[in-house]
Design a protein around this motif. Structure first.
Motif, PDB file in Angstrom:
ATOM      1  N   ILE A  60      85.650 -41.693 -24.386  1.00 45.55           N
ATOM      2  CA  ILE A  60      86.181 -43.017 -24.722  1.00 45.55           C
ATOM      3  C   ILE A  60      87.211 -43.454 -23.681  1.00 45.55           C
ATOM      4  CG2 ILE A  60      87.650 -44.232 -26.388  1.00 45.55           C
ATOM      5  CD1 ILE A  60      86.120 -42.728 -28.602  1.00 45.55           C
ATOM      6  N   ASP A  61      88.100 -42.505 -23.261  1.00 48.56           N
ATOM      7  CA  ASP A  61      89.086 -42.822 -22.221  1.00 48.56           C
ATOM      8  C   ASP A  61      88.382 -43.209 -20.927  1.00 48.56           C
ATOM      9  OD1 ASP A  61      91.200 -42.378 -23.909  1.00 48.56           O
ATOM     10  OD2 ASP A  61      91.576 -40.326 -23.207  1.00 48.56           O
ATOM     11  N   SER A  62      87.355 -42.415 -20.584  1.00 52.35           N
ATOM     12  CA  SER A  62      86.602 -42.701 -19.359  1.00 52.35           C
ATOM     13  C   SER A  62      85.940 -44.067 -19.446  1.00 52.35           C
ATOM     14  CB  SER A  62      85.553 -41.609 -19.145  1.00 52.35           C
ATOM     15  OG  SER A  62      84.625 -41.990 -18.176  1.00 52.35           O
ATOM     16  N   LEU A  63      85.314 -44.351 -20.592  1.00 53.20           N
ATOM     17  CA  LEU A  63      84.657 -45.650 -20.764  1.00 53.20           C
ATOM     18  C   LEU A  63      85.670 -46.789 -20.782  1.00 53.20           C
ATOM     19  CD1 LEU A  63      81.925 -44.719 -23.411  1.00 53.20           C
ATOM     20  CD2 LEU A  63      81.580 -45.224 -20.996  1.00 53.20           C
ATOM     21  N   SER A  64      86.868 -46.525 -21.356  1.00 55.45           N
ATOM     22  CA  SER A  64      87.918 -47.555 -21.352  1.00 55.45           C
ATOM     23  C   SER A  64      88.354 -47.866 -19.930  1.00 55.45           C
ATOM     24  CB  SER A  64      89.121 -47.084 -22.167  1.00 55.45           C
ATOM     25  OG  SER A  64      88.780 -46.935 -23.522  1.00 55.45           O
TER      26      SER A  64
ATOM     27  N   SER B 215      86.193 -26.175 -35.596  1.00 53.75           N
ATOM     28  CA  SER B 215      86.498 -25.975 -34.180  1.00 53.75           C
ATOM     29  C   SER B 215      85.508 -26.741 -33.297  1.00 53.75           C
ATOM     30  CB  SER B 215      86.453 -24.490 -33.849  1.00 53.75           C
ATOM     31  OG  SER B 215      86.600 -24.276 -32.478  1.00 53.75           O
ATOM     32  N   SER B 216      84.222 -26.617 -33.635  1.00 45.17           N
ATOM     33  CA  SER B 216      83.231 -27.346 -32.825  1.00 45.17           C
ATOM     34  C   SER B 216      83.392 -28.857 -33.009  1.00 45.17           C
ATOM     35  CB  SER B 216      81.815 -26.903 -33.178  1.00 45.17           C
ATOM     36  OG  SER B 216      81.488 -27.301 -34.492  1.00 45.17           O
ATOM     37  N   SER B 217      83.746 -29.277 -34.246  1.00 46.85           N
ATOM     38  CA  SER B 217      83.990 -30.710 -34.478  1.00 46.85           C
ATOM     39  C   SER B 217      85.185 -31.190 -33.667  1.00 46.85           C
ATOM     40  CB  SER B 217      84.220 -30.981 -35.960  1.00 46.85           C
ATOM     41  OG  SER B 217      83.056 -30.721 -36.691  1.00 46.85           O
TER      42      SER B 217
ATOM     43  N   ILE C 141      85.211 -33.953 -30.944  1.00 49.33           N
ATOM     44  CA  ILE C 141      86.139 -35.082 -31.012  1.00 49.33           C
ATOM     45  C   ILE C 141      86.894 -35.222 -29.695  1.00 49.33           C
ATOM     46  CG2 ILE C 141      88.295 -35.863 -32.078  1.00 49.33           C
ATOM     47  CD1 ILE C 141      87.143 -34.772 -34.742  1.00 49.33           C
ATOM     48  N   ASN C 142      87.347 -34.078 -29.136  1.00 52.69           N
ATOM     49  CA  ASN C 142      88.064 -34.112 -27.851  1.00 52.69           C
ATOM     50  C   ASN C 142      87.162 -34.637 -26.740  1.00 52.69           C
ATOM     51  OD1 ASN C 142      90.430 -33.155 -28.968  1.00 52.69           O
ATOM     52  ND2 ASN C 142      89.986 -31.021 -28.478  1.00 52.69           N
ATOM     53  N   GLN C 143      85.897 -34.181 -26.727  1.00 50.46           N
ATOM     54  CA  GLN C 143      84.963 -34.660 -25.707  1.00 50.46           C
ATOM     55  C   GLN C 143      84.720 -36.157 -25.855  1.00 50.46           C
ATOM     56  OE1 GLN C 143      81.489 -32.236 -26.255  1.00 50.46           O
ATOM     57  NE2 GLN C 143      82.255 -30.560 -24.988  1.00 50.46           N
ATOM     58  N   LYS C 144      84.558 -36.592 -27.100  1.00 54.90           N
ATOM     59  CA  LYS C 144      84.325 -38.023 -27.321  1.00 54.90           C
ATOM     60  C   LYS C 144      85.568 -38.839 -26.979  1.00 54.90           C
ATOM     61  CE  LYS C 144      80.455 -37.603 -30.362  1.00 54.90           C
ATOM     62  NZ  LYS C 144      79.749 -37.963 -31.522  1.00 54.90           N
TER      63      LYS C 144
END
Length: 197
Positions: free
Chosen positions: A90-94, A77-79, A83-86
């Motif tokens: 990634i979307d934000s950085l894209s 769950s924490s992973s 993963i969702n946060q990353k």
């Protein structure tokens, strides 16, 4: 019986102590699920072709399995959250990269161009326009200089001719004045002669 018990008790205690000291040195406990399964099976008794496992051991193993599964589920769950946060990052950085690329292309356009009369033109076009204007101005300046030189030459010649003409005029005026004076003298002489007669 007391005597036997007193003699057997120290022997029993020494034996237990020896086994207790040997076990931790010889065997280290394996806390993995597989190690726990092996321990339960190895410590169980045999009955015909069946293994007899003590209830507390199977309950302990069951509890350990449930704890491990629960820990793995919370880790999963924490992973997943990580993963969702990353993925969001990634979307934000894209998106940031996309806007940065757009800004970069706009900056390159502005860097490679110059605004002329409110219109963004390329530097090569701007350079050709400016050099054309400079060339035309140089030609115009050369033409005006030529015209000025010619006008100046004509003006000098005219001034020289004017000066010559003025000198001739002055000379003619002087001669006329002299002639007029001679004529007046002659006239006066004639008048005087005629009077005397």
């Amino acid at each position: 019986m007391k005597k036997k018990l007193i003699t057997l008790l120290p022997a029993f205690l020494i034996t237990i102590t020896l086994f207790a000291q040997e076990n931790p040195q010889v065997q280290q406990e394996d806390n993995t699920l597989e190690g726990q399964f092996k321990e339960v099976v190895d410590e169980s008794n045999n009955y015909q072709e069946y293994k007899v496992i003590k209830k507390y051991q199977i309950n302990q193993l069951r509890q350990n399995i449930l704890d491990t599964v629960s820990a793995l589920e919370s880790e999963i769950s924490s992973s997943n959250q990580e993963i969702n946060q990353k993925a969001k990052k990634i979307d934000s950085l894209s998106n940031q990269l996309k806007t940065t690329k757009e800004d970069l292309s706009l900056s390159k356009e502005k860097e490679n161009g110059i605004e002329l009369l409110g219109i963004l033109t390329e530097k090569s076009t701007y350079n050709s326009i400016m050099w054309s204007i400079i060339f035309l101005l140089i030609i115009g300046l050369a033409f005006l200089f030529y015209k000025f030189k010619n006008s100046h030459k004509v003006t000098k010649e005219s001034q020289l001719k004017l000066a010559e003409t003025e000198m001739e005029l002055e000379t003619n005026r002087q001669k006329s004045l002299e002639r007029e004076q001679k004529l007046r003298r002659k006239l006066q002489d004639e008048i005087n002669k005629n009077r005397n007669k």
